[in-house]
Write an enzyme that holds these catalytic residues in place. Structure first.
Site, PDB file in Angstrom:
ATOM      1  N   CYS A 262       0.844  -1.200   0.000  1.00 40.31           N
ATOM      2  CA  CYS A 262       0.000   0.000   0.000  1.00 40.31           C
ATOM      3  C   CYS A 262       0.883   1.255   0.000  1.00 40.31           C
ATOM      4  O   CYS A 262       1.473   1.585  -1.013  1.00 40.31           O
ATOM      5  CB  CYS A 262      -0.973  -0.046   1.182  1.00 40.31           C
ATOM      6  SG  CYS A 262      -2.350   1.113   1.022  1.00 40.31           S
TER       7      CYS A 262
ATOM      8  N   HIS B 186      -3.574  -5.145   0.178  1.00 41.81           N
ATOM      9  CA  HIS B 186      -3.094  -5.674   1.462  1.00 41.81           C
ATOM     10  C   HIS B 186      -3.153  -7.201   1.453  1.00 41.81           C
ATOM     11  O   HIS B 186      -4.133  -7.802   1.908  1.00 41.81           O
ATOM     12  CB  HIS B 186      -3.945  -5.124   2.607  1.00 41.81           C
ATOM     13  CG  HIS B 186      -3.677  -3.692   2.922  1.00 41.81           C
ATOM     14  ND1 HIS B 186      -2.719  -3.296   3.842  1.00 41.81           N
ATOM     15  CD2 HIS B 186      -4.217  -2.547   2.432  1.00 41.81           C
ATOM     16  CE1 HIS B 186      -2.684  -1.973   3.905  1.00 41.81           C
ATOM     17  NE2 HIS B 186      -3.588  -1.495   3.058  1.00 41.81           N
TER      18      HIS B 186
ATOM     19  N   GLU C  82      -1.742  -9.301   3.310  1.00 43.30           N
ATOM     20  CA  GLU C  82      -1.711  -9.921   4.648  1.00 43.30           C
ATOM     21  C   GLU C  82      -3.092 -10.331   5.134  1.00 43.30           C
ATOM     22  O   GLU C  82      -3.221 -11.233   5.981  1.00 43.30           O
ATOM     23  CB  GLU C  82      -1.060  -8.967   5.663  1.00 43.30           C
ATOM     24  CG  GLU C  82      -1.824  -7.699   5.990  1.00 43.30           C
ATOM     25  CD  GLU C  82      -1.499  -6.518   5.093  1.00 43.30           C
ATOM     26  OE1 GLU C  82      -1.652  -5.371   5.546  1.00 43.30           O
ATOM     27  OE2 GLU C  82      -1.112  -6.744   3.925  1.00 43.30           O
TER      28      GLU C  82
END
Length: 550
Positions: free
Chosen positions: A383, A520, A522
């Site tokens: 990001c 993102h 994750e």
């Protein structure tokens, strides 16, 4: 009919209700039950999207674009169900909904009160959230009630849970209470009195726990468990000792060995197959017996509070499990790099700049990115980390020395990163924003499918398509992409409608492994499967380590 398990907390906050609920859900799922989880937050904010990471920790983004509590990240990592907006709600959302109904006249002139109107709305939200998973056929919904028993903010939620239990009848609701049994060093013993008082407070509300999870820094001896059982009026086998573990992935086995899932199944009159926790045992074994070890430097401004990067830290650990690698994380304050101190980056096997907002610390992050690029250290930018990588590249390789983001400098001559004003969301709807838009709920949020350019690192990692979650307002400015590409940058993924850059990388002729992503990743990593991007990143760090040692 879906049955409910309410998970509450007492004595102090931050005992790990979310991990306890997720672990119990994982055991029940291993027994063949369809499970889902909900988190009820007693704060008045509509969602945590505008809350400071120092106050709240990470904001977890669901596939459908909800900004939610970080506990939903634990839920997705422990069970197979995907969380949605309806899996997390706050006091703010409840009151907002009730007030809208009152304005529409739905209460037919009645005085609107906490009981029954607020508590009824909470129950409706809980049942709607449970019905959103497994096509409305979840066997068990675990409902974590935020806050601590005794807090005024939590009372309407606890009262709603009590009413649900009464309305649904016996064997349809169970209550698990998580509490603290502190060790007093000066006395050399565990103290059970706070737990006794916490259970007493819960029973005053009208709730008797089915099981008590007693948190301590060590296993609780049987005589102390017997004492808690006597004073809390709970069978001794329902007093579960939950001690500090060096890995959260050991908790399902810890709870299962003490029979928590058996107690819950008996209370709910469920008779599923025995639990199979072999997958969790395998993951813990992989975590405890690595073949390699690396150190990754995470450069950010919230490094003193690692809860701000919870999903990212777990994603790196998952990648380690799947590559037989112990991943050590060195947290580096980006502000300290602004005045030098770059020598702290030299021993690292890889560098990572995570997402973030605001100008503070950005120049330190850019210096870290430049160091990674010039010294051929594997780099992953997420990001903001991708946006800053683009700024660094523009300044030092593309001839735009004052390149910047309009988030940090509105007057920059070369706004290589700028506010996105219009885009198409995951449902095909056109969203529009301006600099004057509200902060809350106005970002590009949720999952989006994006095609990947052939012959790139992105294609090697993801294949033909990326499907990842977003949370950002600013994008790489398409006006500057031709200049960046001419200088050597590769834009390896773009949105299909607006052509916005989603992934960037440097060719191997410039750097062995340098990747930035606007999304993102994750948020979609799990211990079961890991994540292809993080696995590739850890493998690149291992290769870098070997090159250094050669």
């Amino acid at each position: 009919m879906t049955k409910f398990v309410f998970v509450t907390g007492g004595v102090v906050s931050s005992l790990g209700k979310g991990i306890a609920a997720a672990s119990l859900a994982a055991i029940l799922e291993s027994r063949g039950l369809k499970v889902t989880l909900l988190k009820l937050d007693p704060y008045i904010n509509v969602d945590p999207g505008t809350m400071s990471p120092f106050q709240h920790g990470e904001v977890f983004v669901t596939e459908d674009g909800a900004e939610t509590d970080l506990d939903l990240g634990h839920y997705e990592r422990f069970v197979s169900a995907k969380m949605r907006k309806s899996n997390n709600f706050t006091t703010g959302q409840i009151y907002e909904s009730v007030i809208r109904k009152e304005r529409r006249g739905e209460y037919l002139g009645k005085t609107v009160q906490v009981i029954p109107h607020i508590t009824n709305e909470i129950q409706a939200f809980v049942e709607r959230g449970a019905a959103a998973s497994h096509d409305g056929k979840a066997d068990v919904a675990l409902v974590e009630i935020g806050g601590t028993v005794g807090d005024i903010e939590s009372l309407p939620f606890l009262e709603a849970a009590r009413q649900m239990s009464l309305r649904m009848g016996r064997n349809h609701c169970a209550f698990v209470h998580l509490t603290l049994v502190p060790f007093i060093a000066s006395a050399g013993e565990l103290k059970t009195k706070p737990t006794q008082h916490s259970v007493q407070k819960l029973r005053e509300i009208g709730i008797s726990p089915t099981a008590l999870l007693c948190r301590a820094d060590r296993p609780i001896p049987d005589d102390e468990r017997a004492k808690i059982s006597l004073f809390a009026n709970i069978p001794q086998d329902a007093v579960i000792s939950v001690w500090d573990a060096d890995s959260i992935y050991k908790i399902p086995q810890m709870l299962n060995e003490q029979g928590l899932d058996r107690l819950i199944c008996e209370e709910l009159r469920l008779d599923p197959k025995p639990a199979d926790l072999s997958m969790w045992q395998k993951l813990v074994n992989a975590q405890e017996n690595p073949e390699h070890e690396i150190t990754i430097g995470m450069v950010g401004k919230y490094v003193d509070l690692t809860e701000s990067y919870k999903s990212l830290i777990e994603a790196l650990r998952h990648a380690g499990m799947h590559t037989a690698t112990r991943v050590n994380i060195e947290y580096i304050d980006s502000e300290e790099l602004e005045s030098g101190h770059l020598e702290v980056l030299a021993p690292l096997d890889a560098i990572l700049v995570p997402g973030g907002f605001g100008k503070r610390g950005t120049e330190g992050k850019i210096r870290a990115i430049q160091y990674a690029r010039e010294n051929k250290i594997p780099y992953l930018g997420i990001c903001l980390g991708m946006q800053l990588a683009v700024i660094e590249f523009a300044r030092h390789l593309a001839g735009m020395t004052d390149a910047n983001s309009t988030e940090f400098n509105l007057e920059t001559e070369h706004p290589v990163v700028a506010l996105i004003t219009e885009w198409v969301d995951r449902e095909g709807k056109v969203e529009q924003r301006s600099a004057d838009s509200d902060l809350g709920g106005t970002m590009r949020l949720g999952a989006q499918r994006v095609p990947v350019k052939e012959g790139t690192k992105a294609a090697t990692i993801y294949g033909a398509e990326v499907n990842e979650r977003h949370r950002h307002r600013y994008e790489v400015n398409n006006h500057y992409v031709p200049t960046l590409e001419k200088a050597g940058m590769v834009i390896s993924a773009r949105t299909p409608t607006e052509n916005l850059p989603e992934m960037m990388e440097l060719p191997e002729s410039m750097h062995p492994w340098f990747v930035g992503v606007q999304f993102h990743p994750e948020f979609t990593s799990t211990p079961r499967d890991g994540h292809p991007l993080f696995k590739a990143y850890v493998e690149a760090a291992l290769a870098s380590q070997q090159r250094k040692g050669a």
